[in-house]
Design a protein around this motif. Structure first.
Motif, PDB file in Angstrom:
ATOM      1  N   VAL A 126       0.926  -1.218  -0.070  1.00 32.62           N
ATOM      2  CA  VAL A 126       0.080  -0.027  -0.003  1.00 32.62           C
ATOM      3  C   VAL A 126       0.739   1.321  -0.078  1.00 32.62           C
ATOM      4  N   ASN A 127       0.739   1.971  -1.064  1.00 32.16           N
ATOM      5  CA  ASN A 127       1.371   3.300  -0.942  1.00 32.16           C
ATOM      6  C   ASN A 127       0.606   4.345  -0.346  1.00 32.16           C
ATOM      7  N   GLY A 128       0.862   4.881   0.918  1.00 31.30           N
ATOM      8  CA  GLY A 128       0.038   5.852   1.526  1.00 31.30           C
ATOM      9  C   GLY A 128       0.356   6.391   2.992  1.00 31.30           C
ATOM     10  N   ARG A 129      -0.484   6.274   3.821  1.00 29.58           N
ATOM     11  CA  ARG A 129      -0.244   6.311   5.241  1.00 29.58           C
ATOM     12  C   ARG A 129      -0.477   5.431   6.086  1.00 29.58           C
ATOM     13  N   LYS A 130      -0.103   5.400   7.208  1.00 28.76           N
ATOM     14  CA  LYS A 130      -0.502   4.455   8.260  1.00 28.76           C
ATOM     15  C   LYS A 130      -1.109   5.016   9.547  1.00 28.76           C
ATOM     16  N   ARG A 131      -2.374   4.336  10.082  1.00 24.59           N
ATOM     17  CA  ARG A 131      -2.892   5.062  11.368  1.00 24.59           C
ATOM     18  C   ARG A 131      -2.328   3.769  12.292  1.00 24.59           C
ATOM     19  N   HIS A 132      -1.970   4.543  13.508  1.00 22.51           N
ATOM     20  CA  HIS A 132      -1.505   3.954  14.719  1.00 22.51           C
ATOM     21  C   HIS A 132      -2.559   4.169  15.789  1.00 22.51           C
ATOM     22  N   ILE A 133      -2.988   3.167  16.223  1.00 24.04           N
ATOM     23  CA  ILE A 133      -4.278   3.253  17.388  1.00 24.04           C
ATOM     24  C   ILE A 133      -3.977   2.387  18.622  1.00 24.04           C
ATOM     25  N   LEU A 134      -4.272   3.155  19.799  1.00 24.92           N
ATOM     26  CA  LEU A 134      -4.255   2.246  21.064  1.00 24.92           C
ATOM     27  C   LEU A 134      -5.689   2.659  21.553  1.00 24.92           C
ATOM     28  N   ILE A 135      -6.473   1.471  21.739  1.00 20.19           N
ATOM     29  CA  ILE A 135      -7.686   1.640  22.150  1.00 20.19           C
ATOM     30  C   ILE A 135      -7.964   1.271  23.664  1.00 20.19           C
ATOM     31  N   ASP A 136      -8.892   1.408  24.374  1.00 28.25           N
ATOM     32  CA  ASP A 136      -9.255   0.734  25.591  1.00 28.25           C
ATOM     33  C   ASP A 136     -10.125  -0.367  25.446  1.00 28.25           C
ATOM     34  N   SER A 137     -10.934  -1.215  26.558  1.00 26.12           N
ATOM     35  CA  SER A 137     -11.488  -2.340  26.358  1.00 26.12           C
ATOM     36  C   SER A 137     -12.989  -2.114  25.828  1.00 26.12           C
ATOM     37  N   LEU A 138     -13.461  -0.564  25.810  1.00 26.67           N
ATOM     38  CA  LEU A 138     -14.527  -0.464  25.263  1.00 26.67           C
ATOM     39  C   LEU A 138     -14.447   0.105  23.640  1.00 26.67           C
ATOM     40  N   GLY A 139     -13.370   0.150  23.224  1.00 27.43           N
ATOM     41  CA  GLY A 139     -13.143   0.486  21.909  1.00 27.43           C
ATOM     42  C   GLY A 139     -13.031   1.859  21.661  1.00 27.43           C
ATOM     43  N   LEU A 140     -12.785   2.744  22.735  1.00 31.72           N
ATOM     44  CA  LEU A 140     -12.491   4.290  22.593  1.00 31.72           C
ATOM     45  C   LEU A 140     -11.194   4.289  22.595  1.00 31.72           C
ATOM     46  N   PRO A 141     -10.752   5.386  21.588  1.00 34.14           N
ATOM     47  CA  PRO A 141      -9.294   5.807  21.369  1.00 34.14           C
ATOM     48  C   PRO A 141      -8.636   6.341  22.629  1.00 34.14           C
ATOM     49  N   ILE A 142      -7.576   5.874  23.149  1.00 32.38           N
ATOM     50  CA  ILE A 142      -6.655   6.381  23.899  1.00 32.38           C
ATOM     51  C   ILE A 142      -5.567   7.488  23.141  1.00 32.38           C
ATOM     52  N   ALA A 143      -4.965   6.851  22.244  1.00 31.48           N
ATOM     53  CA  ALA A 143      -3.859   7.576  21.663  1.00 31.48           C
ATOM     54  C   ALA A 143      -4.090   7.186  20.084  1.00 31.48           C
ATOM     55  N   ILE A 144      -3.893   8.149  19.047  1.00 29.01           N
ATOM     56  CA  ILE A 144      -3.796   7.953  17.722  1.00 29.01           C
ATOM     57  C   ILE A 144      -2.566   8.780  17.089  1.00 29.01           C
ATOM     58  N   SER A 145      -1.921   8.002  15.944  1.00 26.57           N
ATOM     59  CA  SER A 145      -0.824   8.681  15.285  1.00 26.57           C
ATOM     60  C   SER A 145      -0.859   8.189  13.910  1.00 26.57           C
ATOM     61  N   VAL A 146      -0.762   9.187  12.918  1.00 23.62           N
ATOM     62  CA  VAL A 146      -0.558   8.836  11.531  1.00 23.62           C
ATOM     63  C   VAL A 146       0.797   9.295  11.138  1.00 23.62           C
ATOM     64  N   THR A 147       1.314   8.206  10.512  1.00 21.03           N
ATOM     65  CA  THR A 147       2.598   8.476   9.876  1.00 21.03           C
ATOM     66  C   THR A 147       2.676   7.891   8.159  1.00 21.03           C
ATOM     67  N   SER A 148       3.719   8.094   7.952  1.00 27.66           N
ATOM     68  CA  SER A 148       3.711   7.475   6.371  1.00 27.66           C
ATOM     69  C   SER A 148       3.839   5.935   6.437  1.00 27.66           C
ATOM     70  N   ALA A 149       3.235   5.220   5.475  1.00 25.83           N
ATOM     71  CA  ALA A 149       3.099   3.776   5.621  1.00 25.83           C
ATOM     72  C   ALA A 149       4.417   3.116   5.667  1.00 25.83           C
ATOM     73  N   ASN A 150       5.371   3.673   5.449  1.00 27.03           N
ATOM     74  CA  ASN A 150       6.811   2.849   5.351  1.00 27.03           C
ATOM     75  C   ASN A 150       7.339   2.683   7.119  1.00 27.03           C
ATOM     76  N   ILE A 151       6.810   3.402   7.791  1.00 30.66           N
ATOM     77  CA  ILE A 151       7.237   3.387   9.296  1.00 30.66           C
ATOM     78  C   ILE A 151       6.798   2.211   9.844  1.00 30.66           C
ATOM     79  N   ASN A 152       7.689   1.525  10.667  1.00 26.91           N
ATOM     80  CA  ASN A 152       7.551   0.280  11.451  1.00 26.91           C
ATOM     81  C   ASN A 152       6.590   0.267  12.557  1.00 26.91           C
ATOM     82  N   ASP A 153       5.745  -0.603  12.929  1.00 28.38           N
ATOM     83  CA  ASP A 153       4.825  -0.402  13.855  1.00 28.38           C
ATOM     84  C   ASP A 153       5.508  -0.518  14.979  1.00 28.38           C
ATOM     85  N   GLY A 154       6.444  -0.907  15.482  1.00 28.96           N
ATOM     86  CA  GLY A 154       6.841  -1.349  16.799  1.00 28.96           C
ATOM     87  C   GLY A 154       7.800   0.269  17.107  1.00 28.96           C
ATOM     88  N   ASN A 155       8.399   0.855  16.197  1.00 25.23           N
ATOM     89  CA  ASN A 155       8.854   2.210  16.311  1.00 25.23           C
ATOM     90  C   ASN A 155       7.829   3.045  16.690  1.00 25.23           C
TER      91      ASN A 155
END
Length: 102
Positions: free
Chosen positions: A27-56
């Motif tokens: 996929v050529n584009g962007r990547k959405r990284h999201i951390l949610i709680d047990s209800l599915g509500l977002p705690i933290a969101i980050s948008v980066t280019s798609a080539n960024i490693n998930d762990g980093n």
């Protein structure tokens, strides 16, 4: 309990900033990284280019939440987050549990 994951999204028309190619999903584009709680509500969101490693990028997400919530103790993730993310989470006081899709 929280869960962390990412999603690669194709570029829209006329978008050229912060884009890259996710080699795993082709996929050529962007990547959405999201951390949610047990209800599915977002705690933290980050948008980066798609080539960024998930762990980093996930290390940046848990740095953002350390002052936001004190009730979060367990983060569930998939095998992509093994490695330095686990070490960073332990330092901040979070337990990490790895799960896969059934």
């Amino acid at each position: 309990m929280g869960a962390i994951d990412s999603q690669s999204v194709k570029n829209g028309m006329f978008v050229s900033d912060y884009t890259g190619i996710d080699g795993n999903k082709n996929v050529n584009g962007r990547k959405r990284h999201i951390l949610i709680d047990s209800l599915g509500l977002p705690i933290a969101i980050s948008v980066t280019s798609a080539n960024i490693n998930d762990g980093n990028e996930s290390k940046n997400l848990i740095q953002k939440i350390k002052n936001v919530t004190s009730r979060l103790t367990l983060i569930r993730a998939d095998d992509t987050y093994k490695g330095s993310f686990v070490d960073e989470a332990k330092v901040l006081g979070y337990d990490v549990e790895f799960r896969q899709k059934p």
